[in-house]
Structure formats: C-alpha cells, structure tokens
Design an enzyme around this catalytic site. Sequence first.
Site, PDB file in Angstrom:
ATOM      1  N   GLY A  12      45.545  -4.377  13.363  1.00 48.05           N
ATOM      2  CA  GLY A  12      46.460  -4.703  12.250  1.00 48.05           C
ATOM      3  C   GLY A  12      46.740  -6.061  12.031  1.00 48.05           C
ATOM      4  O   GLY A  12      46.131  -6.922  12.620  1.00 48.05           O
ATOM      5  N   LEU A  25      49.715  -7.974  12.589  1.00 49.94           N
ATOM      6  CA  LEU A  25      50.291  -8.313  13.752  1.00 49.94           C
ATOM      7  C   LEU A  25      49.497  -8.032  15.001  1.00 49.94           C
ATOM      8  O   LEU A  25      49.347  -8.653  15.988  1.00 49.94           O
ATOM      9  CB  LEU A  25      51.547  -7.769  13.897  1.00 49.94           C
ATOM     10  N   ILE A  63      49.422   7.662  17.614  1.00 48.05           N
ATOM     11  CA  ILE A  63      50.829   7.819  18.105  1.00 48.05           C
ATOM     12  C   ILE A  63      51.604   9.029  17.824  1.00 48.05           C
ATOM     13  O   ILE A  63      52.539   9.463  18.786  1.00 48.05           O
ATOM     14  CB  ILE A  63      51.504   6.664  17.830  1.00 48.05           C
ATOM     15  N   ALA A  67      52.557   1.988  12.587  1.00 50.46           N
ATOM     16  CA  ALA A  67      53.519   2.737  11.859  1.00 50.46           C
ATOM     17  C   ALA A  67      52.940   3.176  10.570  1.00 50.46           C
ATOM     18  O   ALA A  67      52.035   2.741  10.005  1.00 50.46           O
ATOM     19  CB  ALA A  67      54.514   1.766  11.687  1.00 50.46           C
ATOM     20  N   TYR A 101      61.307   4.945   4.983  1.00 51.17           N
ATOM     21  CA  TYR A 101      60.558   4.142   5.720  1.00 51.17           C
ATOM     22  C   TYR A 101      61.802   3.584   6.739  1.00 51.17           C
ATOM     23  O   TYR A 101      61.568   3.605   7.921  1.00 51.17           O
ATOM     24  CB  TYR A 101      59.965   3.025   5.190  1.00 51.17           C
ATOM     25  N   LYS A 161      61.948   4.575  10.841  1.00 48.38           N
ATOM     26  CA  LYS A 161      61.858   3.624  11.667  1.00 48.38           C
ATOM     27  C   LYS A 161      63.079   3.316  12.687  1.00 48.38           C
ATOM     28  O   LYS A 161      63.235   3.425  13.841  1.00 48.38           O
ATOM     29  CB  LYS A 161      61.656   2.112  11.166  1.00 48.38           C
TER      30      LYS A 161
END
Length: 295
Positions: free
Chosen positions: A10, A12, A37, A60, A125, A129
């Site tokens: 990804g 990051l 995940i 995510a 979202y 999170k």
Amino acid sequence: MKIAVIGANGQLGSDLVAAFSEAGDEVRALTHSEIEIADFHSISSVLEVIQPQVIVNTAALHNVEHCEREPAKAFAVNALGAKNLALVARDLRAVLAHVSTDYVFDGSKGNPYVEEDNPRPLNAYGITKLAGEHFIRSTTDRHFVIRTSGLYGKSPCRAKGGLNFIELMLKLAKERDELRVVDSEVITPTSTAELAQQIVRLSHSDCYGLYHATAEGSCSWYEFAQEIFALTGTSVRLNVAAPDEFPAKVARPKYSVLENRALKTQGLNLFRPWQGGLYEYLGQRIKSASHPVCN
Ligand SMILES: NC(=O)c1ccc[n+]([C@@H]2O[C@H](COP(=O)([O-])OP(=O)(O)OC[C@H]3O[C@@H](n4cnc5c(N)ncnc54)[C@H](OP(=O)(O)O)[C@@H]3O)[C@@H](O)[C@H]2O)c1
C-alpha cells in the site's frame, strides 16, 4: 527486530517496508493475498510462523464512500480486523502498531485535536476505525495506535485508486487552463515517507499508547494545491470552488488537524512543517523522472 508489515504494497506500507529495512530490522512484507485481517485464523496462522516482535498494521477499508455503502464490511475489517490483530499480538507477545485516522473527530473543535479530545466520528469509516482503536486499547497494553491525516506517497493509495492529490493537481494543470479546488476542508498533508520514519522511531521504543502523527501545520485543499503549483512553477489559474460545487456524498469533518502532543511530550516527534515533506516528495519525483527505472 523482526517486523511484520501488513498492507505492505500500500501507499504507507511500501514506505514502512523500506524504512524498517533501512533501520536494520528484519522485515516480513505481507500483502492482502497472504493475509486477511478480517479472518482471525488467517492472521494467527501467518503470524505464528513469522513470530514477529512488532506487527505493523496499515490494512483498512478506508474508501469513505465504500465504507458508507457497506458498513458491515467496514466493521469486519476496520474494527474486528483490529481486534483479531490485537488478540494475536497478545498471544505472540508482540507489539502492535496500528494506523488510525483523523476522521475519528467531527471537526467542530476548530483548533488542533490532541489525544485527550473526545472523538465523535461523522461517518461509517470513522466509526469503524474508532471501534478498532478501542478493541486494540482494551486487548493489549503493548500497542501504538497512530492517528494520521492526508497521506500522500510515491506508491498510490490502493483503496482510493488512481493518483494522489499532488499527481492529480499536476495532471489537471497540464490539461486545463483553470482549476477550482475546495477551501472548506482543513487537513494536514502528511508524507508517508515521513510517517514511516516516525513509526519506526516509535516501534523502537516502549512508549506504548495513542499518538497523533502528522506533519506540522495545516491547510485547505485549495492552499495545498497553491503550494504544489508554487513549488513546481506550474502556471494555471487556481480558484476556490463554490461551496456547493463538489457536494460531498458522505459527511466529513471540515477541520481534522491533529496536534502531535504525545509524540512531543515523549520527545519522539520527528515531523516538520507539511511544506517540507511536499518539497522532498517533489524533489524525489524529479529525480525519478530523470533516472527512470528499467524493468
Ligand atoms: N490515505 C489517507 O489519506 C489516510 C489518512 C488517514 C489515515 N489513513 C489510514 O492509513 C492506513 C494506510 O493507508 P494507505 O493510504 O497506505 O492505504 P492503501 O494504499 O489502500 O493500503 C492498504 C493496504 O492494505 C491492504 N488491505 C486492505 N484490506 C485488507 C484486509 N482486509 N486484509 C489484509 N490487507 C488488506 C491493501 O491491499 P489490497 O489493495 O490488495 O486490498 C493495501 O495493500 C489505513 O489504515 C488508513 O485508514 C489513511
């Protein structure tokens, strides 16, 4: 140290793999094809073999509109996925470094949010999170929950597809005489290369907890575009978009600037003003254009 990076290809994740490797750590880069995940057994079977000392999670479901359309799926990944990771990290006695978001706040504060401020997410979202953060913080003490904002990096953001904001502005400036950009949302553009260095720094410490981690300062998307064009010497007519010109499909905070108070208190803050990260990104961009990589 042995580090498992989840979401390794990804935006990051790819900078994290590079940053931990440069720091001399042994990195196991895990992509979505290797680990899911939302599935506890997938995580435990993969990580039991690796036996990492630190698990870094960037994975995510973070396309805001997708989360709003499919909140159950967003919860399965962003909340239960985080819980799964925390349970496995605790079993393996590993540290969990997990990336979260400025979208846990509603934006009404009007000045930078610190870690002690009450979250109040406006959309699915942000809600999912935030639930993920709670699961981690209540499952394992050895965690870093790292909230960040406005990421851009040399690898594209896979969830959002296409170009990052900088590349989009530079492309549109070539195609059009005039650009109109919103001035009503204030963020902190943060370079993934800089955030990756900060996560390495934290992961090498035992200062566990909740952290805000963004570049210093803030700007609107319009001001970000202005700086991109100024630094690249791009001439295009840039104007502020009318308030109703690009109506948002999902509610978003108008102001989601984070203050890195906990990093500063611990003497661990590595960030500089956001313009510095942008300057470096643009410099790297010129270097790679003049020395293209041959495949
Ligand atoms: N981008 C931003 O501006 C921003 C701002 C604040 C916070 N954040 C947070 O920063 C983190 C990283 O963002 P990014 O821009 O680097 O995202 P990205 O480029 O979309 O990378 C996410 C990575 O996670 C993988 N992944 C997605 N779902 C997964 C799952 N269920 N199981 C395992 N792997 C999965 C993706 O693989 P596939 O693509 O193959 O599915 C991808 O490699 C996210 O947690 C996000 O919430 C981002």
